[in-house]
Every structure is written in structure tokens, then in C-alpha cells.
Write a protein that holds these residues in place. Structure first.
Motif, mmCIF file in Angstrom:
data_model
loop_
_atom_site.group_PDB
_atom_site.id
_atom_site.type_symbol
_atom_site.label_atom_id
_atom_site.label_comp_id
_atom_site.label_asym_id
_atom_site.label_seq_id
_atom_site.Cartn_x
_atom_site.Cartn_y
_atom_site.Cartn_z
ATOM 1 N N UNK A 1 0.827 -1.211 0.000
ATOM 2 C CA UNK A 1 0.000 0.000 0.000
ATOM 3 C C UNK A 1 0.862 1.264 0.000
ATOM 4 N N UNK A 2 0.357 2.266 -0.673
ATOM 5 C CA UNK A 2 1.070 3.539 -0.779
ATOM 6 C C UNK A 2 1.230 4.197 0.594
ATOM 7 N N UNK A 3 0.206 4.063 1.430
ATOM 8 C CA UNK A 3 0.252 4.660 2.767
ATOM 9 C C UNK A 3 1.396 4.059 3.581
ATOM 10 N N UNK A 4 1.486 2.726 3.564
ATOM 11 C CA UNK A 4 2.546 2.074 4.326
ATOM 12 C C UNK A 4 3.921 2.424 3.759
ATOM 13 N N UNK B 1 12.254 -6.377 2.960
ATOM 14 C CA UNK B 1 12.801 -7.656 3.419
ATOM 15 C C UNK B 1 11.678 -8.575 3.891
ATOM 16 N N UNK B 2 10.716 -8.013 4.630
ATOM 17 C CA UNK B 2 9.568 -8.812 5.083
ATOM 18 C C UNK B 2 8.824 -9.388 3.883
ATOM 19 N N UNK B 3 8.612 -8.563 2.883
ATOM 20 C CA UNK B 3 7.902 -9.011 1.685
ATOM 21 C C UNK B 3 8.642 -10.180 1.032
ATOM 22 N N UNK B 4 9.940 -10.043 0.897
ATOM 23 C CA UNK B 4 10.758 -11.089 0.268
ATOM 24 C C UNK B 4 10.730 -12.384 1.079
ATOM 25 N N UNK B 5 10.882 -12.282 2.394
ATOM 26 C CA UNK B 5 10.889 -13.470 3.249
ATOM 27 C C UNK B 5 9.511 -14.146 3.284
ATOM 28 N N UNK C 1 12.283 2.788 7.483
ATOM 29 C CA UNK C 1 12.166 1.338 7.639
ATOM 30 C C UNK C 1 11.700 0.667 6.345
ATOM 31 N N UNK C 2 11.805 1.392 5.233
ATOM 32 C CA UNK C 2 11.338 0.826 3.974
ATOM 33 C C UNK C 2 12.139 -0.404 3.556
ATOM 34 N N UNK C 3 13.428 -0.438 3.865
ATOM 35 C CA UNK C 3 14.243 -1.619 3.548
ATOM 36 C C UNK C 3 13.758 -2.827 4.350
#
Length: 165
Positions: A19-22, A37-41, A31-33
């Protein structure tokens, strides 16, 4: 059965992460990196859910792994909701800047720093747990399984399509 619930829940998490907001608040907080990383894992984990669902019946370790994943998914959802709430709060306070500037003067600086540190600790903890689950999936022998339909179902679908045309 756990696979269906977890897969659906992970889809919700992927939507929130995209989401654009997040993305905006994650960039603002630096904390975008971590979110990427969460998305990848989570993507790596989602790939083995079908295999885990089959193996959990006979393997208690896989069942525990799925349970740990479910609890961690809830924790991730809570953090993402907190960030979304913070983003909305930030947008609201930005619109009413004159009023909030008076309130900000009343908030002591150390309180802000403690909250910031607590958030980063929570993010680091979740990332570490996600990495542990990714590593553990390998030791449990979980692998990506393609969803396959029995041949007769494929044939019935093709036959139905021909009649429909």
C-alpha cells in the motif's frame, strides 16, 4: 487446512506491504528496507505452504512451524496496522499543524525516543523470526509444490469450455 488460512492471511499482508500509505510512512521512518525484506521473506515462506500443509499431518515439527508462522503473521499484521494508524495520525496532524505544534511542546523528547526505539526493536525481532522460519523450512525439508489437478478434472474443464463456446 492451515495452509488455506495462512495463504489468505499472507495475501492480506502482501496487500498491506504494497500500500502507498505504508510505503510512505515506512520511507518517512526509514524502515522501507525492512518492509521490503519482510515481503521477500514472506514470499519465500508462502511458496512452501502447500508442502507444509501435506507434511503437518505426520510431522509435528512442521505443525509447530506452521503455528509459529501463524503467530508471527498476526504480529506482522499488528505492526502494519500500527504503522497505518500512525500514517493517518500524521496526515491528520499535518492538516491541523497550528494546534498540534502547541501539543508537541508538552511532550517530552525522551518519550518520543523510547517509542522510536521500541518500534525498531519490534521490527528487528520480527525480521529475525522471519529469517529463522525461512532457514527452518529448509531443515524441515519443505519445498515449493505446484498445485496440480487430476487429469480428469482438467479434461472436464476443457470439455465444459468447448461446450460453452
Amino acid at each position: 487446512m492451515a495452509e488455506i488460512v495462512l495463504s489468505a492471511f499472507l495475501s492480506v499482508l502482501f496487500e498491506k506491504l504494497a500500500s502507498a500509505t505504508l510505503k510512505s510512512i515506512a520511507s518517512y521512518k526509514g524502515i522501507d528496507a525492512e518492509m521490503k525484506k519482510w515481503h521477500r521473506l514472506l514470499n519465500q515462506i508462502q511458496g512452501v505452504l502447500a508442502d507444509a500443509s501435506q507434511k503437518e499431518i505426520t510431522n509435528q515439527s512442521v505443525k509447530r512451524w506452521l503455528n509459529d508462522l501463524q503467530h508471527l503473521a498476526y504480529d506482522i499484521d499488528d505492526v502494519l496496522d500500527d504503522l497505518a494508524t500512525e500514517a493517518m495520525h500524521r496526515e491528520f496532524t499535518h492538516k491541523s499543524e497550528p494546534i498540534t505544534s502547541k501539543v508537541r511542546k508538552l511532550i517530552p523528547v525522551p518519550l518520543c525516543c523510547i517509542n522510536y526505539s521500541r518500534t525498531h526493536d519490534k521490527l528487528d525481532d520480527i525480521t529475525a523470526k522471519l529469517q529463522d522460519l525461512v532457514e527452518e523450512k529448509t531443515s524441515l525439508g519443505l519445498s515449493v509444490k505446484e498445485e496440480t489437478r487430476p487429469k480428469d478434472i482438467n479434461r472436464r474443464l476443457q470439455t465444459s469450455m468447448v461446450h460453452a463456446i
